[in-house]
Design a protein around this motif. Sequence first.
Motif, PDB file in Angstrom:
ATOM      1  N   GLU A  41      24.100 151.261  55.343  1.00 51.36           N
ATOM      2  CA  GLU A  41      24.444 149.990  54.692  1.00 51.36           C
ATOM      3  C   GLU A  41      24.398 150.187  53.178  1.00 51.36           C
ATOM      4  OE1 GLU A  41      22.375 146.566  56.289  1.00 51.36           O
ATOM      5  OE2 GLU A  41      22.206 147.561  58.241  1.00 51.36           O
ATOM      6  N   ASN A  42      25.460 150.744  52.640  1.00 49.34           N
ATOM      7  CA  ASN A  42      25.484 151.065  51.215  1.00 49.34           C
ATOM      8  C   ASN A  42      26.394 150.136  50.424  1.00 49.34           C
ATOM      9  OD1 ASN A  42      27.911 151.978  52.176  1.00 49.34           O
ATOM     10  ND2 ASN A  42      27.590 154.133  51.632  1.00 49.34           N
ATOM     11  N   GLY A  43      26.714 148.976  51.008  1.00 49.00           N
ATOM     12  CA  GLY A  43      27.480 147.979  50.280  1.00 49.00           C
ATOM     13  C   GLY A  43      26.644 147.327  49.199  1.00 49.00           C
ATOM     14  N   THR A  44      27.308 146.633  48.297  1.00 48.18           N
ATOM     15  CA  THR A  44      26.601 145.976  47.192  1.00 48.18           C
ATOM     16  C   THR A  44      26.545 144.460  47.369  1.00 48.18           C
ATOM     17  OG1 THR A  44      28.640 145.877  45.881  1.00 48.18           O
ATOM     18  CG2 THR A  44      27.215 147.807  45.572  1.00 48.18           C
ATOM     19  N   SER A  45      26.909 143.982  48.541  1.00 46.09           N
ATOM     20  CA  SER A  45      26.858 142.549  48.825  1.00 46.09           C
ATOM     21  C   SER A  45      26.650 142.357  50.326  1.00 46.09           C
ATOM     22  CB  SER A  45      28.156 141.848  48.400  1.00 46.09           C
ATOM     23  OG  SER A  45      29.237 142.276  49.215  1.00 46.09           O
ATOM     24  N   PHE A  46      26.240 141.148  50.708  1.00 52.03           N
ATOM     25  CA  PHE A  46      26.107 140.832  52.126  1.00 52.03           C
ATOM     26  C   PHE A  46      27.441 141.020  52.843  1.00 52.03           C
ATOM     27  CE2 PHE A  46      22.575 138.138  50.418  1.00 52.03           C
ATOM     28  CZ  PHE A  46      21.542 138.670  51.163  1.00 52.03           C
ATOM     29  N   GLU A  47      28.531 140.583  52.206  1.00 50.95           N
ATOM     30  CA  GLU A  47      29.846 140.675  52.829  1.00 50.95           C
ATOM     31  C   GLU A  47      30.231 142.132  53.088  1.00 50.95           C
ATOM     32  OE1 GLU A  47      30.160 136.999  50.061  1.00 50.95           O
ATOM     33  OE2 GLU A  47      29.077 138.896  50.119  1.00 50.95           O
ATOM     34  N   GLU A  48      30.030 143.012  52.113  1.00 49.41           N
ATOM     35  CA  GLU A  48      30.384 144.422  52.287  1.00 49.41           C
ATOM     36  C   GLU A  48      29.594 145.049  53.429  1.00 49.41           C
ATOM     37  OE1 GLU A  48      30.135 146.753  48.741  1.00 49.41           O
ATOM     38  OE2 GLU A  48      31.473 145.433  47.614  1.00 49.41           O
ATOM     39  N   ASN A  49      28.307 144.776  53.485  1.00 53.05           N
ATOM     40  CA  ASN A  49      27.483 145.365  54.547  1.00 53.05           C
ATOM     41  C   ASN A  49      27.850 144.833  55.927  1.00 53.05           C
ATOM     42  OD1 ASN A  49      25.964 147.154  53.000  1.00 53.05           O
ATOM     43  ND2 ASN A  49      24.440 145.615  52.485  1.00 53.05           N
ATOM     44  N   ALA A  50      28.166 143.536  56.027  1.00 55.94           N
ATOM     45  CA  ALA A  50      28.572 142.981  57.314  1.00 55.94           C
ATOM     46  C   ALA A  50      29.861 143.645  57.795  1.00 55.94           C
ATOM     47  CB  ALA A  50      28.760 141.473  57.197  1.00 55.94           C
TER      48      ALA A  50
END
Length: 201
Positions: A41-50
Amino acid sequence: MANTVVLASHNAHKLAELRRILTPLVPELELVGYDGPEPVENGTSFEENALLKARAAAEHTGLPAIADDSGIAVEILGGCPGIFSARWGGPARSDTANVDLLLWQLSDIADEHRAAGFVCAAALVIPQTDDVPGVEICELGVWKGSVLREAAGEGGFGYDPIFQPEGSTRSAAELTAAEKDQHSHRTRAFTALAEELRIRF
């Protein structure tokens, strides 16, 4: 299998919660658990990680997948723990460690400055096929409240025992499942996503 959607999570509590939320909204949908690999989970927002999680489950299973990324955002901490909520207390990824650290960080903060919100990003990914174009959708839900000074209640999980929703005198962990499902960040996000699910399933 036409109406089967996989939930990109190994969390049995989350699967049960989302079945309670989605079944009344999309009765024909069959939500199943997932035992495949989880992405970093290397996204920078909740949306990216989801979306990362939903893409991974859709690719692994070949099925449409839904996923959420959620956490608690405390205003005076600039929105932290935020996307780091699950590992805020260190590498053990323990609910108790996460809660204890957040309470310690806010120990000198007056009640009027302890505003927070549970945030949930709900993602749907439908793999592309010869007959169906690929789909990626994400909806956001926020449940506003504040951080209590000590844990209360035995229900729920995560930060529920120290989160007091707006308009309530109880923690999220003291609410019944039905009460929580009526107002929670996941309910808000997945209710919005259900509109898309009804169209496609």
